[in-house]
Design a protein around this motif. Structure first.
Motif, PDB file in Angstrom:
ATOM      1  N   PRO A 497     -14.939  -8.734   0.799  1.00  0.00           N
ATOM      2  CA  PRO A 497     -15.469  -8.942  -0.517  1.00  0.00           C
ATOM      3  C   PRO A 497     -14.500 -10.106  -1.355  1.00  0.00           C
ATOM      4  CG  PRO A 497     -14.235  -6.943  -0.432  1.00  0.00           C
ATOM      5  CD  PRO A 497     -14.122  -7.445   0.902  1.00  0.00           C
ATOM      6  N   GLU A 498     -15.104 -10.777  -2.191  1.00  0.00           N
ATOM      7  CA  GLU A 498     -14.457 -11.738  -2.888  1.00  0.00           C
ATOM      8  C   GLU A 498     -15.018 -11.487  -4.452  1.00  0.00           C
ATOM      9  OE1 GLU A 498     -11.987 -13.817  -2.514  1.00  0.00           O
ATOM     10  OE2 GLU A 498     -12.209 -13.911  -0.419  1.00  0.00           O
ATOM     11  N   PRO A 499     -14.055 -11.130  -5.375  1.00  0.00           N
ATOM     12  CA  PRO A 499     -12.546 -10.751  -5.404  1.00  0.00           C
ATOM     13  C   PRO A 499     -12.288  -9.671  -4.430  1.00  0.00           C
ATOM     14  CG  PRO A 499     -13.266  -9.893  -7.460  1.00  0.00           C
ATOM     15  CD  PRO A 499     -14.548 -10.751  -6.960  1.00  0.00           C
ATOM     16  N   ARG A 500     -11.044  -9.795  -3.884  1.00  0.00           N
ATOM     17  CA  ARG A 500     -10.646  -8.881  -2.767  1.00  0.00           C
ATOM     18  C   ARG A 500     -10.340  -7.345  -3.266  1.00  0.00           C
ATOM     19  NH1 ARG A 500      -6.849 -12.191   1.367  1.00  0.00           N
ATOM     20  NH2 ARG A 500      -8.280 -13.839   1.624  1.00  0.00           N
ATOM     21  N   VAL A 501     -10.487  -6.397  -2.346  1.00  0.00           N
ATOM     22  CA  VAL A 501     -10.471  -5.156  -2.637  1.00  0.00           C
ATOM     23  C   VAL A 501      -9.310  -4.751  -2.014  1.00  0.00           C
ATOM     24  CG1 VAL A 501     -11.546  -2.701  -2.876  1.00  0.00           C
ATOM     25  CG2 VAL A 501     -12.957  -4.813  -3.282  1.00  0.00           C
ATOM     26  N   TYR A 502      -8.469  -3.607  -2.571  1.00  0.00           N
ATOM     27  CA  TYR A 502      -7.211  -3.331  -1.682  1.00  0.00           C
ATOM     28  C   TYR A 502      -7.339  -1.744  -1.686  1.00  0.00           C
ATOM     29  CZ  TYR A 502      -5.602  -7.983  -2.326  1.00  0.00           C
ATOM     30  OH  TYR A 502      -5.433  -9.258  -2.540  1.00  0.00           O
ATOM     31  N   LEU A 503      -6.412  -0.999  -0.918  1.00  0.00           N
ATOM     32  CA  LEU A 503      -6.454   0.570  -0.825  1.00  0.00           C
ATOM     33  C   LEU A 503      -4.837   0.809  -1.383  1.00  0.00           C
ATOM     34  CD1 LEU A 503      -8.315   1.184   2.498  1.00  0.00           C
ATOM     35  CD2 LEU A 503      -9.211   1.158   0.234  1.00  0.00           C
ATOM     36  N   LYS A 504      -4.865   1.628  -2.156  1.00  0.00           N
ATOM     37  CA  LYS A 504      -3.509   1.977  -2.611  1.00  0.00           C
ATOM     38  C   LYS A 504      -3.295   3.588  -2.167  1.00  0.00           C
ATOM     39  CE  LYS A 504      -2.426   3.103  -6.925  1.00  0.00           C
ATOM     40  NZ  LYS A 504      -2.189   2.579  -8.581  1.00  0.00           N
ATOM     41  N   TYR A 505      -2.362   3.777  -1.267  1.00  0.00           N
ATOM     42  CA  TYR A 505      -2.369   4.882  -0.456  1.00  0.00           C
ATOM     43  C   TYR A 505      -1.108   5.396  -0.629  1.00  0.00           C
ATOM     44  CZ  TYR A 505      -0.132   1.841   2.681  1.00  0.00           C
ATOM     45  OH  TYR A 505       0.637   0.751   3.493  1.00  0.00           O
ATOM     46  N   LYS A 506      -0.992   6.839  -0.188  1.00  0.00           N
ATOM     47  CA  LYS A 506       0.208   7.471  -0.113  1.00  0.00           C
ATOM     48  C   LYS A 506       0.049   8.664   0.982  1.00  0.00           C
ATOM     49  CE  LYS A 506      -0.392  10.867  -3.719  1.00  0.00           C
ATOM     50  NZ  LYS A 506      -0.076  11.348  -5.171  1.00  0.00           N
ATOM     51  N   LEU A 507       1.037   9.004   1.639  1.00  0.00           N
ATOM     52  CA  LEU A 507       1.116   9.829   2.788  1.00  0.00           C
ATOM     53  C   LEU A 507       0.860  11.253   2.346  1.00  0.00           C
ATOM     54  CD1 LEU A 507       1.982   9.265   5.748  1.00  0.00           C
ATOM     55  CD2 LEU A 507       4.269  10.046   5.104  1.00  0.00           C
ATOM     56  N   LYS A 508      -0.314  11.708   3.156  1.00  0.00           N
ATOM     57  CA  LYS A 508      -0.800  13.003   2.773  1.00  0.00           C
ATOM     58  C   LYS A 508      -0.454  14.126   4.216  1.00  0.00           C
ATOM     59  CE  LYS A 508      -5.655  13.808   3.201  1.00  0.00           C
ATOM     60  NZ  LYS A 508      -5.939  15.000   3.763  1.00  0.00           N
ATOM     61  N   GLU A 509      -0.322  13.587   5.361  1.00  0.00           N
ATOM     62  CA  GLU A 509      -0.117  14.319   6.553  1.00  0.00           C
ATOM     63  C   GLU A 509       1.201  13.622   7.172  1.00  0.00           C
ATOM     64  OE1 GLU A 509      -0.890  17.407   7.464  1.00  0.00           O
ATOM     65  OE2 GLU A 509      -2.389  17.855   6.139  1.00  0.00           O
ATOM     66  N   LYS A 510       1.895  14.127   8.065  1.00  0.00           N
ATOM     67  CA  LYS A 510       2.839  13.626   9.211  1.00  0.00           C
ATOM     68  C   LYS A 510       2.067  12.899  10.165  1.00  0.00           C
ATOM     69  CE  LYS A 510       6.334  15.204  10.754  1.00  0.00           C
ATOM     70  NZ  LYS A 510       7.256  16.432  11.334  1.00  0.00           N
ATOM     71  N   ILE A 511       2.289  11.721  10.452  1.00  0.00           N
ATOM     72  CA  ILE A 511       1.573  10.965  11.579  1.00  0.00           C
ATOM     73  C   ILE A 511       2.308  11.215  12.838  1.00  0.00           C
ATOM     74  CG2 ILE A 511       0.719   8.737  12.320  1.00  0.00           C
ATOM     75  CD1 ILE A 511       1.313   7.609   9.702  1.00  0.00           C
TER      76      ILE A 511
END
Ligand code: HEM
Length: 511
Positions: A497-511
């Protein structure tokens, strides 16, 4: 015997130059301006078709062009030119079926003339041979045994890349956040899974080499130009750069293939399957590069969009997360009592991935309906005219159909620009309202050959990402957004998409 001298007129050398000049003018005029006359029974010529280029709007505003041309035609079908190439645009209901079902509408021939693919050879017979080779090997390398063998590695890839994202979180804690552009980083995951499945493990295991391939891949994708489609014989700087990028992709894959042949070193991948079948290395390399180009753009872009749409629709996010938990409860095979949620999810077998994620399936289905914005192409290879209702597609003419014609039709999909996976629920079943009302995976003679793998990779990415992270869609500064950026319906293919869309993320589970 020499050149005849025209007594007292032009001296001989000038006469030669004169003839060459006239020849060049004539050829150029012929190549640029002259067009075959339209078949009397072909659909009417639409407006906005200019000398030299043909239908300009086909390149600048593709969906607007199809929509306006269809409205202006009594049958919905219309003719136009791309350069000198005659094209029939089909939109009427019955025409859609002919487009997808007629076996004389050549797939590779259509894309070869109207889209800028990669040209492995100029000879038509070689093209056809390669096309047959490509399709048969695609089916072979994506068979159940190969998918089963690859699954643990694919899951490992997704976990590793999500691990990289987790590392980017400040202090790597559960309370802090980071921002990612999914169209870069989720795209990379799709690229890695694709190269592992239709290419070779050596590249998927080597992030630096993969990075180089992604660089060349993006260059190929970004350098498509109308000139190359209209007059492929005109050399342009962009075409030169594109050719270099394609050659680099070939070189990377060929080096690995040649080394295997030379040293007897083996891999457990698509390349090895083809080597073991005794396939020619040129064909194998062509397969891997073409497979990457065919597979990655849709996969990478849709995997990113689906995560964005889920973050904007909490109802569907909850449904997806519940579905993942249910799959873990029912299908996880790990016997380790201390296994983390992610380890449990990683132990879910292929059959369950393929059958037990109906919610992610409809979310993906709806993403594809919206992102499949371009047109699809064929060419009449029957050697004679093909009847479509009261009109004909003349022999050798190209045929084009815009996916939006049906996917954006409000009488089939009410409020068509809205992302609404519930459309496919039993009560509504909007995609079943008409024959071929849903074209997201192709229909008729040319359904998507990568569909099983493509669905699997989307399920893996969505299930793992939504399990590992809590996230919201946001702008470049990290401010959450609440409404989706509209998808550009005039785009040639699935796009960021323009303008760009980002994701703000935080850890929920151990990878
Ligand atoms: C979300 C991902 C994908 C979507 C939405 C998608 C969609 C489609 C569609 C709509 C067609 C038919 C085009 C037409 O009728 O003109 C098609 C054909 C095809 N797809 Fe996919 N595709 C995806 C991923 C893949 C992947 C990952 C591969 C392989 C690695 C693949 C391989 C192919 C091939 C080989 C064909 C041509 C079939 C033929 O020549 O008959 N696709 N795909």
């Amino acid at each position: 015997m020499g050149w005849p001298n025209i007594e007292g007129a032009i001296p001989r050398p000038y006469l030669v130059l004169h003839i060459i000049f006239i020849f060049i003018c004539f050829t150029t005029y012929n190549k640029l301006f002259s067009r075959p006359s339209l078949h009397p029974k072909a659909p009417p010529l639409t407006h906005g078709v200019y000398p030299i280029v043909g239908a300009l709007k086909f390149f600048t505003h593709r969906w607007d062009f199809f929509r306006e041309a269809a409205r202006a035609s009594p049958t919905g079908n219309f003719s136009f030119f791309v350069g000198r190439k005659p094209v029939i645009g089909l939109t009427a209901e019955a025409s859609r079926q002919v487009f997808f079902d007629n076996r004389h509408f050549g797939f590779a021939e259509g894309y070869d003339g109207l889209a800028e693919g990669i040209r492995l050879t100029q000879k038509a017979a070689d093209k056809m041979d390669f096309s047959k080779f490509f399709n048969s090997r695609m089916v072979r390398v994506l068979r159940t045994d190969a998918m089963q063998r690859n699954l643990p590695k694919l899951i490992g890839d997704v976990r590793a890349r999500l691990g990289d994202l987790a590392v980017a979180i400040p202090n790597k804690g559960f309370e802090t956040e980071a921002v990612v552009d999914p169209f870069d980083d989720i795209f990379k995951i799709a690229f890695q899974l694709t190269i592992r499945s239709v290419g070779c493990g050596d590249i998927a295991d080597d992030l630096e080499l993969m990075g180089k391939m992604i660089h060349w891949y993006h260059l190929v994708d970004s350098l498509t130009s109308p000139t190359a489609v209209i007059y492929p014989w005109i050399p342009t700087w962009g075409m030169f750069k594109r050719t270099v990028a394609v050659m680099r992709l070939f070189e990377i894959v060929k080096k690995i293939g040649d080394e295997r042949l030379r040293t007897g070193k083996r891999g457990e991948d698509a390349m090895q399957i083809m080597i073991d079948q005794g396939d020619d290395m040129g064909h194998i390399v062509g397969f891997v590069v073409s497979g990457l180009l065919a597979g990655t753009i849709n996969s990478g872009v849709n995997a990113s969009w689906i995560l964005i749409f889920l973050s904007l629709n909490p109802y569907w996010m909850t449904k997806v997360r519940d579905e993942v938990q249910a799959a873990i409860r029912t299908h996880a095979t790990t016997t380790d009592p201390n296994a983390t949620i992610v380890e449990k999810l990683a132990s879910v077998p292929l059959e369950a991935w393929e059958s037990d994620f109906p919610t992610i399936e409809v979310c993906l289905r709806e993403c594809i309906r919206l992102t499949a914005t371009g047109a699809t192409f064929r060419r009449n290879t029957s050697g004679q005219d093909i009847q479509v209702g009261s009109e004909v597609v003349p022999k050798d003419a190209y045929v084009a159909y815009s996916f939006n014609d049906i996917h954006q039709n409000p009488s089939v999909y009410p409020n068509p620009t809205k992302w609404d996976p519930d459309r496919y629920s039993e009560g509504r079943a909007e995609d079943k309202k008409r024959q071929y009302a849903y074209l997201g995976w192709g229909v008729g003679k040319h359904p998507c050959l990568g569909i099983r793998f493509a669905k699997l990779e989307q399920y893996l990415i969505v299930a793992l990402f939504t399990t590992v992270f809590d996230y919201v869609a946001c702008d470049s500064k990290g401010n959450p957004i609440t409404t989706p950026t509209p998808i550009d319906l005039n785009a040639f293919s699935a796009r960021r998409p323009e303008p760009r869309v980002y994701l703000k993320y935080k850890l929920k589970e151990k990878i």
